[in-house]
Motif scaffolding. Structure first.
Motif, PDB file in Angstrom:
ATOM      1  N   LEU A  52       0.519 147.173  64.905  1.00 23.41           N
ATOM      2  CA  LEU A  52       0.208 148.591  64.755  1.00 23.41           C
ATOM      3  C   LEU A  52       1.357 149.334  64.083  1.00 23.41           C
ATOM      4  O   LEU A  52       1.227 150.499  63.760  1.00 23.41           O
ATOM      5  N   ASN A  53       2.489 148.675  63.899  1.00 25.29           N
ATOM      6  CA  ASN A  53       3.663 149.374  63.400  1.00 25.29           C
ATOM      7  C   ASN A  53       4.343 148.587  62.282  1.00 25.29           C
ATOM      8  O   ASN A  53       5.492 148.172  62.410  1.00 25.29           O
ATOM      9  N   PRO A  54       3.651 148.346  61.155  1.00 28.71           N
ATOM     10  CA  PRO A  54       4.230 147.491  60.126  1.00 28.71           C
ATOM     11  C   PRO A  54       5.373 148.108  59.338  1.00 28.71           C
ATOM     12  O   PRO A  54       6.043 147.418  58.592  1.00 28.71           O
ATOM     13  N   ILE A  55       5.609 149.419  59.439  1.00 27.37           N
ATOM     14  CA  ILE A  55       6.680 150.040  58.675  1.00 27.37           C
ATOM     15  C   ILE A  55       8.034 149.536  59.169  1.00 27.37           C
ATOM     16  O   ILE A  55       8.918 149.216  58.391  1.00 27.37           O
ATOM     17  N   SER A  56       8.235 149.453  60.461  1.00 27.07           N
ATOM     18  CA  SER A  56       9.468 148.890  61.011  1.00 27.07           C
ATOM     19  C   SER A  56       9.108 148.119  62.271  1.00 27.07           C
ATOM     20  O   SER A  56       8.517 148.661  63.189  1.00 27.07           O
ATOM     21  N   TRP A  57       9.461 146.856  62.279  1.00 32.72           N
ATOM     22  CA  TRP A  57       9.092 145.942  63.370  1.00 32.72           C
ATOM     23  C   TRP A  57      10.128 146.093  64.475  1.00 32.72           C
ATOM     24  O   TRP A  57      11.298 145.793  64.299  1.00 32.72           O
ATOM     25  N   GLN A  58       9.722 146.575  65.653  1.00 35.21           N
ATOM     26  CA  GLN A  58      10.654 146.926  66.727  1.00 35.21           C
ATOM     27  C   GLN A  58      10.509 145.959  67.897  1.00 35.21           C
ATOM     28  O   GLN A  58       9.813 146.252  68.868  1.00 35.21           O
ATOM     29  N   VAL A  59      11.155 144.806  67.775  1.00 38.11           N
ATOM     30  CA  VAL A  59      11.127 143.801  68.838  1.00 38.11           C
ATOM     31  C   VAL A  59      12.562 143.492  69.234  1.00 38.11           C
ATOM     32  O   VAL A  59      13.387 143.200  68.362  1.00 38.11           O
ATOM     33  N   PRO A  60      12.895 143.548  70.514  1.00 39.07           N
ATOM     34  CA  PRO A  60      14.267 143.214  70.928  1.00 39.07           C
ATOM     35  C   PRO A  60      14.658 141.810  70.462  1.00 39.07           C
ATOM     36  O   PRO A  60      13.846 140.887  70.494  1.00 39.07           O
ATOM     37  N   ARG A  61      15.912 141.679  70.041  1.00 39.83           N
ATOM     38  CA  ARG A  61      16.387 140.390  69.531  1.00 39.83           C
ATOM     39  C   ARG A  61      16.192 139.285  70.565  1.00 39.83           C
ATOM     40  O   ARG A  61      15.805 138.164  70.239  1.00 39.83           O
ATOM     41  N   LEU A  62      16.466 139.608  71.839  1.00 41.52           N
ATOM     42  CA  LEU A  62      16.328 138.588  72.887  1.00 41.52           C
ATOM     43  C   LEU A  62      14.912 138.044  72.950  1.00 41.52           C
ATOM     44  O   LEU A  62      14.698 136.827  73.028  1.00 41.52           O
ATOM     45  N   VAL A  63      13.920 138.929  72.910  1.00 41.54           N
ATOM     46  CA  VAL A  63      12.524 138.491  73.008  1.00 41.54           C
ATOM     47  C   VAL A  63      12.147 137.632  71.814  1.00 41.54           C
ATOM     48  O   VAL A  63      11.562 136.545  71.963  1.00 41.54           O
ATOM     49  N   ASP A  64      12.485 138.092  70.617  1.00 36.82           N
ATOM     50  CA  ASP A  64      12.099 137.352  69.417  1.00 36.82           C
ATOM     51  C   ASP A  64      12.768 135.983  69.374  1.00 36.82           C
ATOM     52  O   ASP A  64      12.132 134.969  69.059  1.00 36.82           O
ATOM     53  N   ARG A  65      14.047 135.924  69.717  1.00 39.06           N
ATOM     54  CA  ARG A  65      14.746 134.642  69.646  1.00 39.06           C
ATOM     55  C   ARG A  65      14.300 133.680  70.743  1.00 39.06           C
ATOM     56  O   ARG A  65      14.215 132.475  70.508  1.00 39.06           O
ATOM     57  N   CYS A  66      14.021 134.194  71.922  1.00 34.53           N
ATOM     58  CA  CYS A  66      13.507 133.327  72.982  1.00 34.53           C
ATOM     59  C   CYS A  66      12.144 132.761  72.597  1.00 34.53           C
ATOM     60  O   CYS A  66      11.888 131.558  72.759  1.00 34.53           O
ATOM     61  N   CYS A  67      11.261 133.607  72.096  1.00 38.41           N
ATOM     62  CA  CYS A  67       9.930 133.144  71.693  1.00 38.41           C
ATOM     63  C   CYS A  67      10.032 132.123  70.570  1.00 38.41           C
ATOM     64  O   CYS A  67       9.355 131.079  70.602  1.00 38.41           O
ATOM     65  N   THR A  68      10.879 132.398  69.581  1.00 44.73           N
ATOM     66  CA  THR A  68      11.042 131.470  68.458  1.00 44.73           C
ATOM     67  C   THR A  68      11.579 130.124  68.932  1.00 44.73           C
ATOM     68  O   THR A  68      11.100 129.061  68.519  1.00 44.73           O
ATOM     69  N   HIS A  69      12.573 130.150  69.815  1.00 50.79           N
ATOM     70  CA  HIS A  69      13.141 128.905  70.342  1.00 50.79           C
ATOM     71  C   HIS A  69      12.085 128.092  71.089  1.00 50.79           C
ATOM     72  O   HIS A  69      11.967 126.873  70.902  1.00 50.79           O
ATOM     73  N   LEU A  70      11.306 128.759  71.926  1.00 46.09           N
ATOM     74  CA  LEU A  70      10.297 128.056  72.718  1.00 46.09           C
ATOM     75  C   LEU A  70       9.148 127.557  71.842  1.00 46.09           C
ATOM     76  O   LEU A  70       8.561 126.510  72.119  1.00 46.09           O
ATOM     77  N   GLU A  71       8.837 128.286  70.781  1.00 49.04           N
ATOM     78  CA  GLU A  71       7.823 127.804  69.836  1.00 49.04           C
ATOM     79  C   GLU A  71       8.280 126.534  69.141  1.00 49.04           C
ATOM     80  O   GLU A  71       7.472 125.641  68.852  1.00 49.04           O
ATOM     81  N   MET A  72       9.579 126.440  68.875  1.00 50.38           N
ATOM     82  CA  MET A  72      10.114 125.282  68.166  1.00 50.38           C
ATOM     83  C   MET A  72      10.356 124.086  69.091  1.00 50.38           C
ATOM     84  O   MET A  72      10.164 122.937  68.700  1.00 50.38           O
ATOM     85  N   HIS A  73      10.777 124.353  70.330  1.00 55.06           N
ATOM     86  CA  HIS A  73      11.239 123.261  71.189  1.00 55.06           C
ATOM     87  C   HIS A  73      10.476 123.118  72.514  1.00 55.06           C
ATOM     88  O   HIS A  73      10.696 122.115  73.207  1.00 55.06           O
ATOM     89  N   GLY A  74       9.624 124.086  72.867  1.00 57.56           N
ATOM     90  CA  GLY A  74       9.073 124.049  74.219  1.00 57.56           C
ATOM     91  C   GLY A  74       7.576 123.941  74.368  1.00 57.56           C
ATOM     92  O   GLY A  74       7.066 123.897  75.495  1.00 57.56           O
ATOM     93  N   LEU A  75       6.837 123.923  73.261  1.00 60.56           N
ATOM     94  CA  LEU A  75       5.375 123.945  73.367  1.00 60.56           C
ATOM     95  C   LEU A  75       4.808 122.715  74.054  1.00 60.56           C
ATOM     96  O   LEU A  75       3.717 122.765  74.625  1.00 60.56           O
ATOM     97  N   HIS A  76       5.532 121.591  74.004  1.00 54.87           N
ATOM     98  CA  HIS A  76       5.044 120.360  74.630  1.00 54.87           C
ATOM     99  C   HIS A  76       5.785 120.048  75.928  1.00 54.87           C
ATOM    100  O   HIS A  76       5.680 118.941  76.452  1.00 54.87           O
ATOM    101  N   THR A  77       6.525 121.020  76.442  1.00 54.01           N
ATOM    102  CA  THR A  77       7.269 120.821  77.687  1.00 54.01           C
ATOM    103  C   THR A  77       6.348 121.067  78.878  1.00 54.01           C
ATOM    104  O   THR A  77       5.842 122.175  79.062  1.00 54.01           O
ATOM    105  N   VAL A  78       6.150 120.050  79.678  1.00 54.32           N
ATOM    106  CA  VAL A  78       5.245 120.167  80.827  1.00 54.32           C
ATOM    107  C   VAL A  78       5.825 121.158  81.839  1.00 54.32           C
ATOM    108  O   VAL A  78       7.002 121.093  82.200  1.00 54.32           O
ATOM    109  N   GLY A  79       4.983 122.096  82.269  1.00 57.08           N
ATOM    110  CA  GLY A  79       5.401 123.054  83.286  1.00 57.08           C
ATOM    111  C   GLY A  79       6.345 124.125  82.799  1.00 57.08           C
ATOM    112  O   GLY A  79       7.053 124.743  83.606  1.00 57.08           O
TER     113      GLY A  79
END
Length: 269
Positions: free
Chosen positions: A44-71
């Motif tokens: 809803l806000n494409p002019i400036s993307w307002q996501v805290p660095r912690l959230v974006d980096r945690c999500c990116t890390h888990l997308e890369m390394h955690g999607l197949h981690t059981v539990g």
């Protein structure tokens, strides 16, 4: 003479709020700006993307390394390592998360951050309104959820969308699969229902963390929170899209009250 508006910072406070509220997200709007043939999902806000660095980096890390981690999100973590990561982010350091960080530590950090926000990701004044959608069915439920999402401040909206995209990816890997060589790839066992159970109380909070009865929810509220978050995960693609009809309605109103904003939007397109 008309005022030429080149950036959102040139606008007055009231006009900025109107433009911020509009935030067009029609799928065709950024068509010329797509690169390398990839579709770019719009919030809803494409002019400036307002996501805290912690959230974006945690999500990116888990997308890369955690999607197949059981539990994932349910297995314990190291409190000491999580606290160290949290302090580094709090000090404004450029924290780099790589394969050496434990998936479970990063998952715990993400949950803690959402739980401890001064104002929850879905603001507390909208808590009752969001929970009321749990008893609705079909299109009426989704339409109401969408209108409520339109009320979120841009930073809340952007961060929630980033989180929901990630959770949807986690759910897509909940079941085991097989690679081209016939080897089994374990699923993470985190279905949409499981994820809603884990994240719901961190995103929809009735009281501030630490306040009396902040952790105490009755059964009806707990069940409603899970239903609401399930719907948000399952339908986040459509819920965060502004329809062309609504865009036209807002543009007509702005033409009467703030024509300079219309000029800005046309130049942007």
């Amino acid at each position: 003479g008309a005022l030429s508006v080149d950036s959102i910072t040139d606008l007055g406070d009231n006009t900025s709020k109107l433009l911020e509220a509009l935030q067009l997200s029609h799928p065709q709007e950024l068509e010329p700006r797509r690169s390398r043939g990839k579709r770019r999902a719009l919030g809803l806000n494409p002019i400036s993307w307002q996501v805290p660095r912690l959230v974006d980096r945690c999500c990116t890390h888990l997308e890369m390394h955690g999607l197949h981690t059981v539990g994932i999100f349910r297995v314990g973590s190291s409190k000491k390592r999580v606290q160290q990561l949290r302090e580094e982010f709090d000090r404004g350091l450029d924290v780099f998360l790589d394969e050496h960080q434990s998936v479970h530590d990063v998952a715990a950090l993400l949950k803690e951050f959402l739980r401890d926000l001064p104002d929850s990701l879905i603001p507390r004044e909208l808590y009752g309104a969001f929970l009321s959608t749990a008893s609705m069915q079909g299109p009426a439920q989704l339409e109401t959820l969408q209108l409520l999402l339109f009320l979120l401040p841009p930073c809340h909206s952007d961060t929630l969308l980033r989180l929901l995209r990630f959770l949807a990816q986690v759910a897509q890997h909940s079941e085991s699969s097989w690679d081209p060589q016939g080897r089994q790839i374990p699923g993470n066992k985190m279905t949409v229902s499981n994820l809603a159970t884990v994240f719901g109380p961190n995103i929809l909070q009735k009281e501030k963390p630490g306040e009396k009865d902040a952790g105490a929810l009755n059964f009806e509220d707990s069940a409603a929170i899970i239903v609401v978050l399930q719907r948000l995960i399952e339908h986040h693609h459509s819920l965060f899209m502004v329809s062309p009809e609504m865009q036209c309605d807002v543009l007509r109103r702005l033409f009467q009250t703030d024509p300079d904003v219309i000029e800005y939007l046309l130049r942007r397109k």
